[in-house]
Design a protein around this motif. Sequence first.
Motif, PDB file in Angstrom:
ATOM      1  N   GLY A  96      79.400 -36.302 -42.822  1.00 46.16           N
ATOM      2  CA  GLY A  96      79.538 -37.360 -41.829  1.00 46.16           C
ATOM      3  C   GLY A  96      80.384 -38.468 -42.428  1.00 46.16           C
ATOM      4  O   GLY A  96      80.488 -38.565 -43.656  1.00 46.16           O
ATOM      5  N   THR A  97      80.957 -39.270 -41.565  1.00 46.99           N
ATOM      6  CA  THR A  97      81.770 -40.378 -42.063  1.00 46.99           C
ATOM      7  C   THR A  97      80.935 -41.253 -42.988  1.00 46.99           C
ATOM      8  O   THR A  97      81.378 -41.629 -44.072  1.00 46.99           O
ATOM      9  CB  THR A  97      82.302 -41.202 -40.880  1.00 46.99           C
TER      10      THR A  97
ATOM     11  N   SER B  59      70.416 -36.598 -38.365  1.00 54.41           N
ATOM     12  CA  SER B  59      70.306 -37.758 -37.475  1.00 54.41           C
ATOM     13  C   SER B  59      71.666 -38.421 -37.273  1.00 54.41           C
ATOM     14  O   SER B  59      71.924 -39.019 -36.242  1.00 54.41           O
ATOM     15  CB  SER B  59      69.279 -38.757 -38.022  1.00 54.41           C
ATOM     16  N   GLY B  60      72.540 -38.276 -38.256  1.00 60.43           N
ATOM     17  CA  GLY B  60      73.900 -38.828 -38.132  1.00 60.43           C
ATOM     18  C   GLY B  60      74.895 -38.018 -38.946  1.00 60.43           C
ATOM     19  O   GLY B  60      75.854 -38.568 -39.488  1.00 60.43           O
ATOM     20  N   GLU B  61      74.661 -36.713 -39.029  1.00 61.12           N
ATOM     21  CA  GLU B  61      75.514 -35.856 -39.867  1.00 61.12           C
ATOM     22  C   GLU B  61      75.547 -34.447 -39.279  1.00 61.12           C
ATOM     23  O   GLU B  61      74.618 -34.032 -38.601  1.00 61.12           O
ATOM     24  CB  GLU B  61      74.950 -35.709 -41.306  1.00 61.12           C
ATOM     25  N   CYS B  62      76.583 -33.706 -39.610  1.00 62.34           N
ATOM     26  CA  CYS B  62      76.573 -32.272 -39.341  1.00 62.34           C
ATOM     27  C   CYS B  62      76.093 -31.540 -40.586  1.00 62.34           C
ATOM     28  O   CYS B  62      75.953 -32.135 -41.654  1.00 62.34           O
ATOM     29  CB  CYS B  62      77.952 -31.804 -38.877  1.00 62.34           C
TER      30      CYS B  62
ATOM     31  N   TYR C 255      71.083 -42.281 -29.891  1.00 64.18           N
ATOM     32  CA  TYR C 255      70.583 -42.638 -31.210  1.00 64.18           C
ATOM     33  C   TYR C 255      69.115 -43.049 -31.228  1.00 64.18           C
ATOM     34  O   TYR C 255      68.580 -43.305 -32.303  1.00 64.18           O
ATOM     35  CB  TYR C 255      71.521 -43.671 -31.872  1.00 64.18           C
TER      36      TYR C 255
ATOM     37  N   ARG D  56      88.124 -40.110 -30.103  1.00 63.96           N
ATOM     38  CA  ARG D  56      86.739 -39.745 -29.785  1.00 63.96           C
ATOM     39  C   ARG D  56      86.032 -40.900 -29.080  1.00 63.96           C
ATOM     40  O   ARG D  56      85.222 -40.700 -28.167  1.00 63.96           O
ATOM     41  CB  ARG D  56      85.986 -39.323 -31.049  1.00 63.96           C
TER      42      ARG D  56
ATOM     43  N   ARG E 281      66.811 -31.969 -31.031  1.00 65.40           N
ATOM     44  CA  ARG E 281      67.998 -32.758 -30.691  1.00 65.40           C
ATOM     45  C   ARG E 281      68.009 -32.953 -29.184  1.00 65.40           C
ATOM     46  O   ARG E 281      67.579 -32.035 -28.433  1.00 65.40           O
ATOM     47  CB  ARG E 281      69.270 -32.013 -31.153  1.00 65.40           C
TER      48      ARG E 281
ATOM     49  N   LEU F  92      77.570 -33.696 -32.326  1.00 66.46           N
ATOM     50  CA  LEU F  92      78.828 -34.418 -32.203  1.00 66.46           C
ATOM     51  C   LEU F  92      79.927 -33.548 -32.801  1.00 66.46           C
ATOM     52  O   LEU F  92      79.672 -32.767 -33.726  1.00 66.46           O
ATOM     53  CB  LEU F  92      78.707 -35.726 -33.017  1.00 66.46           C
TER      54      LEU F  92
ATOM     55  N   GLU G 205      71.892 -30.664 -35.813  1.00 70.18           N
ATOM     56  CA  GLU G 205      72.582 -31.574 -36.736  1.00 70.18           C
ATOM     57  C   GLU G 205      71.567 -32.518 -37.371  1.00 70.18           C
ATOM     58  O   GLU G 205      70.392 -32.523 -37.000  1.00 70.18           O
ATOM     59  CB  GLU G 205      73.673 -32.371 -36.006  1.00 70.18           C
TER      60      GLU G 205
ATOM     61  N   LYS H 191      79.616 -40.201 -28.481  1.00 71.16           N
ATOM     62  CA  LYS H 191      78.877 -41.011 -29.458  1.00 71.16           C
ATOM     63  C   LYS H 191      78.353 -42.211 -28.677  1.00 71.16           C
ATOM     64  O   LYS H 191      78.918 -43.303 -28.711  1.00 71.16           O
ATOM     65  CB  LYS H 191      79.819 -41.404 -30.606  1.00 71.16           C
TER      66      LYS H 191
ATOM     67  N   SER I 276      82.070 -33.419 -35.223  1.00 69.79           N
ATOM     68  CA  SER I 276      82.203 -34.227 -36.439  1.00 69.79           C
ATOM     69  C   SER I 276      83.584 -34.090 -37.060  1.00 69.79           C
ATOM     70  O   SER I 276      84.076 -32.981 -37.305  1.00 69.79           O
ATOM     71  CB  SER I 276      81.138 -33.787 -37.447  1.00 69.79           C
ATOM     72  N   ILE I 277      84.175 -35.219 -37.328  1.00 72.06           N
ATOM     73  CA  ILE I 277      85.509 -35.255 -37.937  1.00 72.06           C
ATOM     74  C   ILE I 277      85.419 -34.839 -39.407  1.00 72.06           C
ATOM     75  O   ILE I 277      86.294 -34.152 -39.932  1.00 72.06           O
ATOM     76  CB  ILE I 277      86.114 -36.663 -37.721  1.00 72.06           C
ATOM     77  N   THR I 278      84.341 -35.209 -40.064  1.00 73.74           N
ATOM     78  CA  THR I 278      84.153 -34.804 -41.466  1.00 73.74           C
ATOM     79  C   THR I 278      83.937 -33.292 -41.557  1.00 73.74           C
ATOM     80  O   THR I 278      84.469 -32.631 -42.453  1.00 73.74           O
ATOM     81  CB  THR I 278      82.940 -35.539 -42.074  1.00 73.74           C
TER      82      THR I 278
HETATM   83  C1  LIG Z   1      74.783 -37.547 -34.531  1.00 70.26           C
HETATM   84  C2  LIG Z   1      75.938 -37.416 -35.457  1.00 70.26           C
HETATM   85  N1  LIG Z   1      76.352 -36.196 -35.826  1.00 70.26           N
HETATM   86  C3  LIG Z   1      77.379 -36.022 -36.662  1.00 70.26           C
HETATM   87  C4  LIG Z   1      78.070 -37.093 -37.188  1.00 70.26           C
HETATM   88  C5  LIG Z   1      79.206 -36.880 -38.114  1.00 70.26           C
HETATM   89  O1  LIG Z   1      80.414 -37.146 -37.455  1.00 70.26           O
HETATM   90  P1  LIG Z   1      81.685 -37.651 -38.248  1.00 70.26           P
HETATM   91  O2  LIG Z   1      81.922 -36.665 -39.346  1.00 70.26           O
HETATM   92  O3  LIG Z   1      82.790 -37.604 -37.250  1.00 70.26           O
HETATM   93  O4  LIG Z   1      81.393 -38.995 -38.744  1.00 70.26           O
HETATM   94  C6  LIG Z   1      77.677 -38.385 -36.832  1.00 70.26           C
HETATM   95  C7  LIG Z   1      78.388 -39.556 -37.361  1.00 70.26           C
HETATM   96  O5  LIG Z   1      79.235 -40.100 -36.734  1.00 70.26           O
HETATM   97  C8  LIG Z   1      76.601 -38.552 -35.942  1.00 70.26           C
HETATM   98  O6  LIG Z   1      76.191 -39.786 -35.590  1.00 70.26           O
END
Ligand SMILES: Cc1ncc(COP(=O)(O)O)c(C=O)c1O
Length: 304
Positions: free
Chosen positions: A254-255, A194-197, A163, A58, A147, A215, A192, A158, A217-219
């Motif tokens: 999210g990670t 701010s840093g998570e799905c 951000y 990614r 968003r 994003l 989503e 990313k 999201s891998i999680t």
């Molecule tokens: C904007 C945003 N959305 C979603 C995620 C979750 O992504 P991931 O599960 O790959 O960490 C993140 C974190 O990396 C993020 O910054």
Amino acid sequence: MEKAKFIWMDGKFLPWDEAKVHILTHTLHYGNGVFEGTRAYQTEKGLAIFRLRDHTKRLLNSAKIVKIDVPYSLEELEKVQIELLRKNGFKNNVYIRPIIFLGYGKMGLYHIGAPVQVAVASWEWGTYLGEEGLEKGIRVKISSFSRNSVKSTFGKAKVVANYLNSQMAKYEAIEAGYEEALLLDEEGFVAEGSGECFFIVRDGVLITPPNDNSLESITQATVIELAKDRGIPVERRRITRDEVYIADEAFFTGTAAEITPIREVDGRVIGNGKRGEMTTQLQADYFDVVYGRNPKYHHYLTFI
Ligand SMILES: Cc1ncc(COP(=O)(O)O)c(C=O)c1O
């Protein structure tokens, strides 16, 4: 943040305090840089990075999207991250932050020709939204910010510049007394955090939006796999704000955030106001995977 011994930068392992940049670093001014956030967990067999390949892919895809030519291969970048964790000799769980940015030597918006720099930092990091949040759930505010529009920015990358939108939404939510922001897209559908799905549960069905404006999201992808293992029906479709309010359960993935239950949105209690049943189950399944307790997913772990 706990300092570690080394940061890798442009081919060298430097002492933590020596990994520095010039004030005219291009990315600092114009926001074109890409990064990752990856975690490594202390399993019974030692420290293991979760889904290293997917995060590193990614990272390179993000660079491709914003026209940054990376002077390292996927394999080289993976090796650096493994080496860095070895050299730092961590005792606890770790967060890894690779960043590819444009350095010092060229100013002005036309970024082609600016030197490309690559660094990887790592440090011991606990929960992102708090231990209590993981157990009891957090209070969330739907942001007054939409968003970033996909017409003008790249949600699949990313990229540093994305951000600012996240930061302002997070700031607004915290100032208003909440713990996290949930952003809608310009049409009013959930994008989503701010840093998570984002996921909801309704009548036993797990629902999460497609990655149209988020994003990849891998999680989120991991949780979908785990839900399928349990025979939980999964729907990927748009979610409106009012549907969030009447969900049986809701959580972020999210990670950094891992699986964080949501107990309240905009003053509406979600379900019974506690971590929901399905959320509890998927959270436990997720921790089994990252801590190496589920052999089916050992291929996601890179042991140090
Ligand atoms: C904007 C945003 N959305 C979603 C995620 C979750 O992504 P991931 O599960 O790959 O960490 C993140 C974190 O990396 C993020 O910054």
